[in-house]
Design an enzyme around this catalytic site. Structure first.
Site, PDB file in Angstrom:
ATOM      1  N   SER A 107     -55.034 -12.678   9.433  1.00  0.00           N
ATOM      2  CA  SER A 107     -54.296 -13.695  10.172  1.00  0.00           C
ATOM      3  C   SER A 107     -55.052 -15.021  10.159  1.00  0.00           C
ATOM      4  O   SER A 107     -56.244 -15.059  10.442  1.00  0.00           O
ATOM      5  CB  SER A 107     -54.118 -13.193  11.602  1.00  0.00           C
ATOM      6  OG  SER A 107     -53.424 -14.170  12.314  1.00  0.00           O
ATOM      7  N   GLY A 108     -54.367 -16.077   9.837  1.00  0.00           N
ATOM      8  CA  GLY A 108     -55.004 -17.406   9.820  1.00  0.00           C
ATOM      9  C   GLY A 108     -55.662 -17.722   8.494  1.00  0.00           C
ATOM     10  O   GLY A 108     -56.296 -18.760   8.345  1.00  0.00           O
ATOM     11  N   THR A 112     -49.034 -17.901   5.081  1.00  0.00           N
ATOM     12  CA  THR A 112     -47.740 -18.556   5.257  1.00  0.00           C
ATOM     13  C   THR A 112     -47.741 -19.911   4.557  1.00  0.00           C
ATOM     14  O   THR A 112     -46.772 -20.276   3.886  1.00  0.00           O
ATOM     15  CB  THR A 112     -47.434 -18.696   6.750  1.00  0.00           C
ATOM     16  OG1 THR A 112     -47.584 -17.430   7.340  1.00  0.00           O
ATOM     17  CG2 THR A 112     -46.042 -19.199   6.973  1.00  0.00           C
ATOM     18  N   ASN A 157     -54.987 -17.981  14.925  1.00  0.00           N
ATOM     19  CA  ASN A 157     -54.126 -18.926  14.220  1.00  0.00           C
ATOM     20  C   ASN A 157     -53.120 -19.488  15.224  1.00  0.00           C
ATOM     21  O   ASN A 157     -52.484 -18.737  15.950  1.00  0.00           O
ATOM     22  CB  ASN A 157     -53.403 -18.172  13.090  1.00  0.00           C
ATOM     23  CG  ASN A 157     -52.546 -19.105  12.245  1.00  0.00           C
ATOM     24  OD1 ASN A 157     -52.369 -20.281  12.566  1.00  0.00           O
ATOM     25  ND2 ASN A 157     -52.021 -18.571  11.165  1.00  0.00           N
ATOM     26  N   SER A 160     -49.372 -18.231  14.027  1.00  0.00           N
ATOM     27  CA  SER A 160     -49.533 -16.955  13.347  1.00  0.00           C
ATOM     28  C   SER A 160     -48.186 -16.265  13.218  1.00  0.00           C
ATOM     29  O   SER A 160     -47.425 -16.172  14.176  1.00  0.00           O
ATOM     30  CB  SER A 160     -50.497 -16.111  14.169  1.00  0.00           C
ATOM     31  OG  SER A 160     -50.637 -14.851  13.570  1.00  0.00           O
ATOM     32  N   SER A 161     -47.900 -15.775  12.000  1.00  0.00           N
ATOM     33  CA  SER A 161     -46.631 -15.055  11.827  1.00  0.00           C
ATOM     34  C   SER A 161     -46.807 -13.681  12.446  1.00  0.00           C
ATOM     35  O   SER A 161     -47.745 -12.970  12.127  1.00  0.00           O
ATOM     36  CB  SER A 161     -46.309 -14.888  10.346  1.00  0.00           C
ATOM     37  OG  SER A 161     -46.695 -16.020   9.639  1.00  0.00           O
ATOM     38  N   GLY A 387     -52.303  -9.206   6.715  1.00  0.00           N
ATOM     39  CA  GLY A 387     -53.328  -8.516   5.934  1.00  0.00           C
ATOM     40  C   GLY A 387     -53.977  -7.428   6.769  1.00  0.00           C
ATOM     41  O   GLY A 387     -53.576  -7.158   7.905  1.00  0.00           O
ATOM     42  N   GLU A 389     -56.132  -5.474   9.185  1.00  0.00           N
ATOM     43  CA  GLU A 389     -56.619  -5.895  10.494  1.00  0.00           C
ATOM     44  C   GLU A 389     -57.651  -4.908  11.006  1.00  0.00           C
ATOM     45  O   GLU A 389     -57.372  -3.727  11.111  1.00  0.00           O
ATOM     46  CB  GLU A 389     -55.463  -6.038  11.484  1.00  0.00           C
ATOM     47  CG  GLU A 389     -54.644  -7.287  11.196  1.00  0.00           C
ATOM     48  CD  GLU A 389     -53.558  -7.544  12.227  1.00  0.00           C
ATOM     49  OE1 GLU A 389     -53.365  -6.735  13.134  1.00  0.00           O
ATOM     50  OE2 GLU A 389     -52.897  -8.591  12.083  1.00  0.00           O
TER      51      GLU A 389
END
Ligand SMILES: Nc1ncnc2c1ncn2[C@@H]1O[C@H](COP(=O)(O)OP(=O)(O)O)[C@@H](O)[C@H]1O
Ligand SMILES: [Mg+2]
Length: 1108
Positions: A107-108, A112, A157, A160-161, A387, A389
């Site tokens: 994340s981050g 995206t 993020n 973040s999605s 991704g 985690e």
């Protein structure tokens, strides 16, 4: 000419990790850091792109860059995400291969953003046109909508999605976009009801509250204040750099572009508002008589508003929050819910509501953006998925996510190897087996149908009896204990019994990217993802169309007694579909790496990156890629790049490129085992060999550069020298000309100066001479003048002297002569001299008198009486005589000026004087009046035309007179005409002739001595006119009338002269009677006018003013 470049040019570190030598984790990290520090955020591993998140905008995403990477070979330019996008797009368009772009990373890390960059690149390079642009716009605008509902601020993020996204973009055979399909995976719905510290709920809640108009908020029964909503975490409600209000407008605009109807947008916002309201519903316990606790809603206001928003009957929902109905085959059992269960139900509803709304949004967007045509199309898939985690506390979600990543890694390995193998076959190179780690075994641990972890979880969930997370762990412990990658404290495998890093309630899986510890708490619940049927049925009863649509299972007609599929099952299924989908496509990888945890630019945290490199399996990636040959290159570019290393291939190789490369390799003595010749490419086993070639090339380039430089410098210097020489001649010529010109001008001006001095000197000399000469002449003249003067004066003196002498002589002589004469003539003198002197004196006096008189004669006017006085008595007689003569002479002169008419006038005047002078007092006043005669201008006046024509003679006098009436002595005006023959009296007004008397019939005229104008015309007795009697008339021009009458009589030869009687008493014969007219002097009352009065029959008395 196109510039041939290569990835190998100007590399910072190595652009392709495959070339890393030696290959170790440290060197890998060093290379990444080195490149990151030089703003090179992209690095390849073969065809995989590693992307480091720069956390700042770099100038490498401009339209110029797009152009630069457009239609270039992948290894031609330095690594870039555009190179990958271009490669994918071109093989889609030109080779008809469906593509997928797999973007992974934590994340981050920039997944995206990377997916957006790929999409924007493809949008920029693919076809243009109104329709195409609309499709592009819709595809790109789907992003903001999904981000608003599916993204949130997390500690990692700000945007973040919180869902996985796979988007298929569809193209036609020309490569123009036709539409797309989006699939979403596992939205993190737990975020709706609870957010970890420092994180926020989904963006849309904050955007709605800050960006919506007051009006909209009122409709949605919302308040702008975040703190009023339990579901919104407050500690990070506002995020730096995020403008929620502006983003809300962007989202609404994007929804419009994507094709949402206005009422659809409204429904969506109503649902969002409903979720917020739901969070505010609170419960309190209420004891029931049977001793159990029941829950009650504390404050029903929020419930009421929510029900109004969604069109649900309040009581239905209230009941659904208090009871749970379990339906078995034929029976229904209702149990009450305690407070905890009520909260659970509320949150489950909120989560379901939101996640179903999100899925609906995706479906709705798909409806809008799906390709319109049914023709076969090519597809490019972009996968932006969370991704790997590894948190401190990993739960069901992480488990699922990591499972997905295992699957992705698997197809990565599969596809990479397959591709590698295919290339070897294509190029005719022998395939040697490659040692690498295959993670299929881990996937099997998780997804195996019989004894996979997911299968066991499902089994537990469905099993009747008490099911807890502990029973689930027990099960795992018994079944998976043998597995190499499964670790648990209580497993049969005793090796973890003493491992304190592994708590009792957890299990650990050795993923391909590292070990992850999972806490089993919540696994069962989350997998069940239970929503009580009462709630879904309550939702179905809503009048709000969207809500009804979202809860189809609530339809009582379709009661399904089977349990709905578990979350794990669903996810496994969708991952399976995704994998199948991906396997049919040509994969392209973007692996995103996050350089630091601070979201800050320029910071590269080694440990963090190392961690990511590990779990992303990047080292694995390089190893797989290098298993056979590290580097390969087509023959043409290879020959082109290295031909300078061999004399036979430099500068031109005429034969086929492959032979050229063979010659080159042989010449360079590269060991044979280091390379192989494929059909179109040369394969180099070790990067070392490539670097050897590169090194040699670099040296050679330097030498070549030196050579080129040498020749160029020689040429440049020579041409520069020649130019200088040529210029020097030109400059010299010009300069000489200029110098000579200057010198000539100097000489010329010097000459002029000298010349002018000389001329000046000469002129002055001449001038001096001339002046001297002139002075001499003047002096001579002066001297001469003086001399002549002297001479003259001397002569004059002499003459004077002579004259004086002569005079003296003459005087003396005269005196002497006189004396002599006197002596001689003394006796004669005494006798005559007295007489002579007297005559002389008289003569002189007379002379003087006449000359004096001449200058003092009086004026020429005959009436001037002045005359100078006589100077001497003895001239008395002569003086008087001279006066008379002078007067006569001037009268004569005066007369001689007269014309005939004037003469006649004066004659008349003279005659008047003869008649009246000293006889009538009136006379003197008439002297100065000229005799005009025709006072009435009878011939010119049209009034008297008739009268004039009646008189045939010339009119001598015409005047108005008064005819005195005998009866009263008053006068009547009459026109008096005198011609040569007669006197006519006529009426003054009419001009009618009253009387006409021929002159011969007149005997005399009588007038007085006074100053009056009365006169009487007396007729001859016995004449024809006498019968009428005499006329007594008065006129202002008496003197003139009488004179003219008298004169007319005098000139006519046949008549005797008319006599004029002047007396103060005369008789007038009026018809029969004789009347006496008598004139007296009287002091009259009425001024000076004369008055006539009848005294008696025989006497008329005329009073005349007294004359002084
Ligand atoms: N190429 C890039 N250039 C500049 N900033 C970037 C780039 N990629 C990511 N970022 C920054 O990192 C943040 C997180 O990126 P994002 O793509 O949302 O991460 P992920 O989707 O992997 O969670 C972005 O909001 C942006 O600020
Ligand atoms: Mg994201």
């Amino acid at each position: 000419m196109e510039v041939k470049t290569s990835l190998l040019d100007n590399m910072i570190g190595v652009g392709d990790m495959v070339l890393l030598e030696p290959l170790s984790e440290d060197s890998f990290l060093d290379n990444l850091r080195d490149r990151f520090d030089h703003n090179e955020i992209y690095t390849y591993i073969g065809s995989v792109v590693i992307s480091m998140n720069p956390y700042r905008s770099l100038p490498i995403f401009t339209p110029d860059k797009v152009e630069e990477y457009r239609n270039r070979n992948f290894y031609e330019l330095s690594p870039h995400i555009y190179a990958l996008a271009d490669e994918a797009y071109r093989s889609l368009r030109d080779q008809d291969k469906d593509q997928c772009i797999l973007i992974t990373g934590e994340s981050g890390a920039g997944k995206t953003e990377a997916s957006k960059l790929v999409m924007s690149y493809v949008a920029a390079v693919c076809g243009k046109g109104q329709e195409v642009n609309k499709v592009k716009e819709q595809l790109l605008q789907s992003n903001p909508v999904l981000e608003a509902f599916g993204n949130a601020k997390t500690v990692r993020n700000d945007n973040s999605s919180r869902f996985g996204k796979y988007m298929d973009i569809e193209f036609d055979f020309k490569g123009d976009p036709l539409g797309g399909v989006i699939s979403n995976y596992l939205l993190e719905k737990s975020r709706v009801v609870k957010q970890p510290r420092g994180e926020r709920n989904f963006h849309i809640f904050y955007q709605l509250l800050s960006g919506a108009s007051e009006d909209t908020l009122k409709k949605l029964k919302l308040d702008r204040d975040f703190s009023k909503y339990n579901y919104l975490s407050l500690d990070s409600a506002a995020v730096n750099g995020l403008d929620d209000a502006a983003n809300f407008r962007t989202v609404r605009n994007a929804m419009q572009i994507v094709g949402f109807m206005e009422d659809e947008v409204q429904s969506v916002l109503e649902l969002v508002a409903a979720v917020l309201k739901l969070g505010n519903i609170e419960f309190k316990p209420e004891s029931r008589c049977n001793g159990t606790d029941e829950s009650r809603i504390k404050d029903k206001n929020d419930l009421k508003e929510m029900c109004e928003l969604l069109g649900i009957e309040q009581s239905v929902l209230e009941r659904a929050f208090s009871y749970r109905t379990v339906e078995a085959k034929l029976e229904k059992v209702s149990t009450t819910l305690n407070v905890a269960q009520a909260y659970y139900a509320r949150d489950a509803l909120a989560k379901n509501l939101y996640s179903r709304l999100f899925s609906w949004l995706v479906t709705r967007i798909n409806e809008s953006i799906k390709a319109q045509t049914k023709t076969r199309h090519k597809v490019m898939g972009v996968l932006d998925i969370y991704g790997f985690e590894i948190f401190e506390d990993n739960s069901f979600e992480q488990f699922i996510i990591n499972y997905c990543n295992e699957k992705l890694q698997q197809i990565f390995i599969e596809l990479t190897l397959r591709e590698e193998q295919e290339e070897y076959v294509r190029e005719g190179i022998e395939w040697t087996n490659i040692e690498y780690f295959n993670n299929a075994i881990i996937c099997d641990l998780i997804e195996n149908h019989q004894n996979g972890i997911l299968a066991m979880l499902d089994e537990e969930c469905l099993r009747p009896g008490t099911v807890t997370d502990e029973t689930f762990l027990d099960k795992l412990n018994t079944i998976c204990a043998e597995h190499q990658h499964f670790e648990s404290r209580l497993s049969k495998n005793s090796k973890f019994l003493t491992d304190h890093s592994l708590p009792h309630s957890c299990f650990r899986i050795q993923h391909y990217a590292g070990k992850v510890l999972y806490r089993t708490e919540g696994f069962v619940d989350k997998n069940n993802d239970l929503l009580y049927r009462d709630l879904s049925q309550a939702m179905y009863k809503a009048t709000h169309s969207l809500i009804k649509q979202l809860f189809p299972e609530g339809n009582p007609a379709k009661v399904n007694l089977k349990r709905p599929p578990t979350a794990g099952f669903q996810f496994k299924a969708s991952v399976g579909t995704l994998m199948k989908n991906l396997q049919t496509k040509n994969p392209n990888y973007i692996r995103c790496v996050k350089p630091n945890d601070k979201k800050a630019p320029h910071i590269f945290t080694d440990s963090l990156v190392r961690h990511q490199v590990r779990y992303l399996g990047l080292m694995e990636n390089v190893r797989v890629r290098r298993a056979g040959y590290a580097f390969r290159q087509a023959y043409e570019p290879c020959l082109e790049r290295y031909k300078m290393l061999c004399k036979r291939t430099w500068p031109h190789w005429r034969g086929p490129a492959r032979e050229g490369v063979e010659v080159l390799m042989a010449d360079l003595q590269v060991p044979v085992e280091e390379y192989s010749y494929g059909r179109s490419k040369i394969f180099i086993r070790n990067p070392r060999t490539l670097f050897f070639l590169e090194e040699r090339r670099k040296q050679c380039l330097e030498e070549l550069a030196t050579l080129i430089q040498k020749i160029y410098r020689g040429w440049k210097c020579r041409s520069h020298f020649l130019l200088l020489k040529e210029s020097q001649i030109v400059v010299a010529a010009w300069y000489r000309r200029y110098a000579q010109q200057k010198k000539y001008k100097q000489i010329k001006s010097a000459t002029t100066v000298v010349q002018s001095y000389a001329r000046g000197w000469q002129a002055r000399k001449l001038l001096r001479e001339l002046k001297y000469q002139k002075r001499c002449e003047e002096a001579v003249t002066t001297i001469a003048a003086f001399w002549h003067g002297t001479q003259a004066r001397r002569e004059l003196r002499r003459l004077k002297e002579e004259a004086r002498r002569k005079h003296a002589v003459a005087v003396i002589w005269a005196y002497w002569k006189g004396l002599k004469v006197r002596r001689e003539y003394r006796k004669f003198f005494r006798a005559n001299a007295g007489k002579k002197i007297y005559n002389f004196t008289i003569q002189r006096i007379m002379q003087k008198y006449f000359l004096g008189l001449k200058s003092s004669t009086p004026s020429m006017s005959p009436i001037d009486r002045k005359w100078p006085s006589r100077p001497y008595l003895f001239l008395d007689g002569a003086h008087t005589e001279l006066r008379r003569i002078f007067h006569l002479w001037r009268c004569k002169k005066y007369r001689s000026q007269f014309t005939e008419e004037k003469k006649a006038v004066y004659e008349e005047k003279l005659e008047a004087s003869e008649i009246f002078k000293d006889k009538k007092t009136l006379y003197p006043s008439s002297v100065s009046q000229p005799f005009k005669g025709d006072y009435l201008e009878i011939s010119k006046n049209p009034k008297y035309q008739k009268l004039h024509s009646a008189v045939d003679e010339k009119v001598l006098l015409a005047d108005v007179v008064n005819k005195i009436n005998r009866a009263n002595g008053k006068g009547t005006p009459r026109i008096f005409l005198l011609t040569k023959k007669s006197v006519v009296l006529a009426d003054q007004k009419t001009g009618q002739v009253k009387a006409s008397v021929p002159l011969p019939d007149l005997s005399s005229v009588s007038v007085s001595t006074q100053s009056d104008g009365f006169f009487a015309l007396k007729l001859k007795e016995g004449s024809a006119s006498a019968t009428k009697g005499d006329f007594l008339l008065s006129s202002e021009h008496l003197i003139e009338i009488i004179t003219k009458l008298h004169r007319t009589g005098a000139t006519a030869a046949d008549q005797e002269q008319l006599s004029v009687d002047i007396s103060d008493e005369f008789l007038v014969q009026f018809k029969q009677d004789k009347v006496c007219v008598k004139f007296i002097q009287a002091a009259l009352k009425n001024g000076n006018s004369v008055s006539c009065k009848r005294k008696n029959n025989r006497l008329l008395e005329v009073s005349v003013p007294i004359t002084a």
